[in-house]
Design a protein around this motif. Sequence first.
Motif, PDB file in Angstrom:
ATOM      1  N   THR A 137      57.222  49.941  13.690  1.00 28.17           N
ATOM      2  CA  THR A 137      56.372  48.746  13.647  1.00 28.17           C
ATOM      3  C   THR A 137      55.912  48.518  12.218  1.00 28.17           C
ATOM      4  N   LEU A 138      55.461  47.312  11.932  1.00 29.11           N
ATOM      5  CA  LEU A 138      54.996  47.003  10.580  1.00 29.11           C
ATOM      6  C   LEU A 138      53.783  47.843  10.193  1.00 29.11           C
ATOM      7  N   GLU A 139      52.905  48.135  11.155  1.00 27.80           N
ATOM      8  CA  GLU A 139      51.749  48.970  10.857  1.00 27.80           C
ATOM      9  C   GLU A 139      52.187  50.384  10.464  1.00 27.80           C
ATOM     10  N   GLU A 140      53.120  50.951  11.234  1.00 27.19           N
ATOM     11  CA  GLU A 140      53.641  52.281  10.912  1.00 27.19           C
ATOM     12  C   GLU A 140      54.339  52.270   9.559  1.00 27.19           C
ATOM     13  N   PHE A 141      55.099  51.223   9.306  1.00 25.23           N
ATOM     14  CA  PHE A 141      55.803  51.115   8.028  1.00 25.23           C
ATOM     15  C   PHE A 141      54.805  51.072   6.877  1.00 25.23           C
ATOM     16  N   HIS A 142      53.740  50.285   7.024  1.00 27.88           N
ATOM     17  CA  HIS A 142      52.728  50.163   5.978  1.00 27.88           C
ATOM     18  C   HIS A 142      52.061  51.511   5.714  1.00 27.88           C
ATOM     19  N   GLN A 143      51.736  52.249   6.787  1.00 26.82           N
ATOM     20  CA  GLN A 143      51.115  53.558   6.629  1.00 26.82           C
ATOM     21  C   GLN A 143      52.058  54.540   5.935  1.00 26.82           C
ATOM     22  N   GLN A 144      53.330  54.529   6.330  1.00 25.17           N
ATOM     23  CA  GLN A 144      54.306  55.438   5.724  1.00 25.17           C
ATOM     24  C   GLN A 144      54.592  55.063   4.273  1.00 25.17           C
ATOM     25  N   MET A 145      54.555  53.757   3.977  1.00 22.70           N
ATOM     26  CA  MET A 145      54.792  53.313   2.606  1.00 22.70           C
ATOM     27  C   MET A 145      53.634  53.747   1.702  1.00 22.70           C
ATOM     28  N   GLU A 146      52.404  53.612   2.183  1.00 18.21           N
ATOM     29  CA  GLU A 146      51.249  54.048   1.394  1.00 18.21           C
ATOM     30  C   GLU A 146      51.253  55.555   1.193  1.00 18.21           C
ATOM     31  N   ALA A 147      51.766  56.283   2.184  1.00 15.83           N
ATOM     32  CA  ALA A 147      51.843  57.733   2.069  1.00 15.83           C
ATOM     33  C   ALA A 147      53.005  58.167   1.175  1.00 15.83           C
ATOM     34  N   GLY A 148      53.893  57.234   0.821  1.00 16.52           N
ATOM     35  CA  GLY A 148      55.020  57.553  -0.052  1.00 16.52           C
ATOM     36  C   GLY A 148      56.242  58.070   0.679  1.00 16.52           C
ATOM     37  N   LYS A 149      56.254  57.985   2.002  1.00 18.57           N
ATOM     38  CA  LYS A 149      57.393  58.483   2.772  1.00 18.57           C
ATOM     39  C   LYS A 149      58.556  57.502   2.794  1.00 18.57           C
ATOM     40  N   LEU A 150      58.256  56.199   2.822  1.00 22.56           N
ATOM     41  CA  LEU A 150      59.297  55.170   2.864  1.00 22.56           C
ATOM     42  C   LEU A 150      59.211  54.278   1.636  1.00 22.56           C
ATOM     43  N   LYS A 151      60.372  53.816   1.177  1.00 26.23           N
ATOM     44  CA  LYS A 151      60.413  52.927   0.024  1.00 26.23           C
ATOM     45  C   LYS A 151      61.132  51.620   0.315  1.00 26.23           C
ATOM     46  N   SER A 152      61.746  51.509   1.500  1.00 27.46           N
ATOM     47  CA  SER A 152      62.487  50.284   1.809  1.00 27.46           C
ATOM     48  C   SER A 152      62.293  49.910   3.274  1.00 27.46           C
TER      49      SER A 152
END
Length: 169
Positions: A137-152
């Motif tokens: 989900t976009l919320e999960e993606f946003h959390q993972q992006m802020e944590a540095g786990k995802l970049k794309s």
Amino acid sequence: TGAGIDQLLEAILLEAEVLELKADSTRTARGVVLEGKLTKGGGPVAHVMVQNGTLRVGDAVVSGTAWGKVRALLDARGHRLEEAGPSTPVELLGLGGVPKAGDTFLTAPDERQAREIATVRQEKFRESKETVRRAVTLEEFHQQMEAGKLKSLNLILKADVQGSAEALR
């Protein structure tokens, strides 16, 4: 605006002449798919640019995971051609599936070998698709992006033809 086109063409021709760039028209045909689409009357259609060799009606062709026998070649005006030499853009009819824009195509000695090449490519494609990740989900993606786990973020583009989708991508 069309400014500088004449100078560009002149420079390209001069460069090709100095470097003696030539394609071998006696080889088996090889080129690139510019666009692939599915038409109602003609089935799978590929707009291709022959880069080397000569493509003829009746040749067995492989492009990505699609294969088939060339039923017809059409030029830019829709006239039928019997063969297409190097640097010739043509519309190719006769493939069993729609190739992707940017795929290379090549001729095979016969349809059996073309089918075998396409089958091997399909198996490799299936194996790579087996490692599909679950939807995020976009919320999960946003959390993972802020944590540095995802970049794309992988998106699905919907377009009328593959050439349009490639341009959007």
